[in-house]
Scaffold this active site. Sequence first.
Site, PDB file in Angstrom:
ATOM      1  CE1 TYR A  33      65.951 155.526 168.227  1.00 61.05           C
ATOM      2  CE2 TYR A  33      65.516 154.525 170.345  1.00 61.05           C
ATOM      3  CZ  TYR A  33      65.506 154.602 168.905  1.00 61.05           C
ATOM      4  OH  TYR A  33      64.847 153.259 168.314  1.00 61.05           O
ATOM      5  NE  ARG A  52      72.467 151.242 168.264  1.00 62.79           N
ATOM      6  CZ  ARG A  52      71.673 150.344 168.649  1.00 62.79           C
ATOM      7  NH1 ARG A  52      71.457 149.512 167.441  1.00 62.79           N
ATOM      8  NH2 ARG A  52      71.001 150.501 169.598  1.00 62.79           N
ATOM      9  NE  ARG A 101      59.906 173.479 160.049  1.00 59.87           N
ATOM     10  CZ  ARG A 101      59.868 173.657 158.810  1.00 59.87           C
ATOM     11  NH1 ARG A 101      59.971 174.564 158.084  1.00 59.87           N
ATOM     12  NH2 ARG A 101      59.796 172.497 158.381  1.00 59.87           N
ATOM     13  CE  LYS A 150      68.610 152.843 169.571  1.00 57.76           C
ATOM     14  NZ  LYS A 150      67.489 152.028 168.877  1.00 57.76           N
ATOM     15  CD  GLU A 182      65.893 147.096 161.021  1.00 59.00           C
ATOM     16  OE1 GLU A 182      66.498 146.926 162.054  1.00 59.00           O
ATOM     17  OE2 GLU A 182      65.822 148.145 160.422  1.00 59.00           O
TER      18      GLU A 182
HETATM   19  N1  PMP Z   1      66.140 147.214 164.736  1.00 55.97           N
HETATM   20  C1  PMP Z   1      65.382 148.397 164.851  1.00 55.97           C
HETATM   21  C2  PMP Z   1      64.586 149.107 163.823  1.00 55.97           C
HETATM   22  C3  PMP Z   1      65.570 149.072 166.294  1.00 55.97           C
HETATM   23  O1  PMP Z   1      64.784 149.971 166.596  1.00 55.97           O
HETATM   24  C4  PMP Z   1      66.449 148.356 167.257  1.00 55.97           C
HETATM   25  C5  PMP Z   1      66.199 148.690 168.862  1.00 55.97           C
HETATM   26  N2  PMP Z   1      66.306 149.990 168.861  1.00 55.97           N
HETATM   27  C6  PMP Z   1      66.873 147.160 166.856  1.00 55.97           C
HETATM   28  C7  PMP Z   1      66.926 146.896 165.498  1.00 55.97           C
HETATM   29  C8  PMP Z   1      67.623 146.496 167.787  1.00 55.97           C
HETATM   30  O2  PMP Z   1      68.793 147.258 168.327  1.00 55.97           O
HETATM   31  P1  PMP Z   1      69.543 146.946 169.722  1.00 55.97           P
HETATM   32  O3  PMP Z   1      69.991 145.426 169.786  1.00 55.97           O
HETATM   33  O4  PMP Z   1      70.700 147.653 169.541  1.00 55.97           O
HETATM   34  O5  PMP Z   1      68.546 147.225 170.676  1.00 55.97           O
END
Ligand code: PMP
Length: 286
Positions: A33, A52, A101, A150, A182
Amino acid sequence: MTRTVYLNGAYLPETEAKVSIFDRGFLMADGVYEVTSVLGGKLIDFGGHCVRLARSLSELEMQNPHSEAEWLAIHRELVQLNGITDGMIYLQVTRGNPGDRDFAYPSADTKPTVVLFTQDKPGLAENPAAKTGWRVISVPDVRWGRRDIKTVQLLYPSMAKMMAKKAGVDDSWFVEDGVVTEGTSNNAYIVKGNKIITRQLSHDILHGITRAAVLRFAVEAQMEVEERPFTIAEAQGADEAFITSASAFVMPVVEIDGASVGSGKVGAVVPRLREIYLDEMRKAAI
Ligand code: PMP
């Protein structure tokens, strides 16, 4: 108001957009996503999100269903149809519905499922929290080992957001092997003097689109950037701390696990970075 959403080539009322129970996004979280912000009716850092998305799809051996120009046209059409001034566009691509599945990837003739919808957030960049800062708690990082992709496997980030809520704070920071990875949905930073410290890119964190832009602007503003891990104790003893994401932009963090960061109030560096980021991004918005 009923939104108009995008599903596999059609613009539909949200109540009419349906996806199969056999969709691999639903059964296996086999999907990726993106979230792009809209300010003043224009897309923020759209190119970064497209790059990305292409990378996430390619890491999962999925075809990119659209060119960048096609993605842009869909985003713009949704902004227009839903009258969005400030908000977000959520985009998800899954490996589609093979009709049953199976753990193995289906054959290439299974079409991906493509869903996009708008989120109306008037005043998105005028969030009052940017004046007071967030309070966060630290939680063990037990997410999977390819956080750079992502994917839609957001169960643990969701649990960590609830842990923060229960603790009466704004968010959680993940900790692995004694150091911060993070935030639940954002990248984490500390500020010491003229230096910004944030974890280096690897499979351990999502490569934030906002992170890339903010680090670029910080260097242009003569700040020093050091990409390395830091501990919660180092963050608690830093001058300032913050997070970045496409929807929170640059957000100060003033408390971690109950301890004040610096004075415990929003400092000088983070609001300046927020202002530079928003100014530059509004100028470049498309
Ligand atoms: N880390 C994680 C785990 C996230 O889910 C996100 C946002 N989706 C970010 C960092 C920040 O990424 P962005 O600046 O591209 O929104």
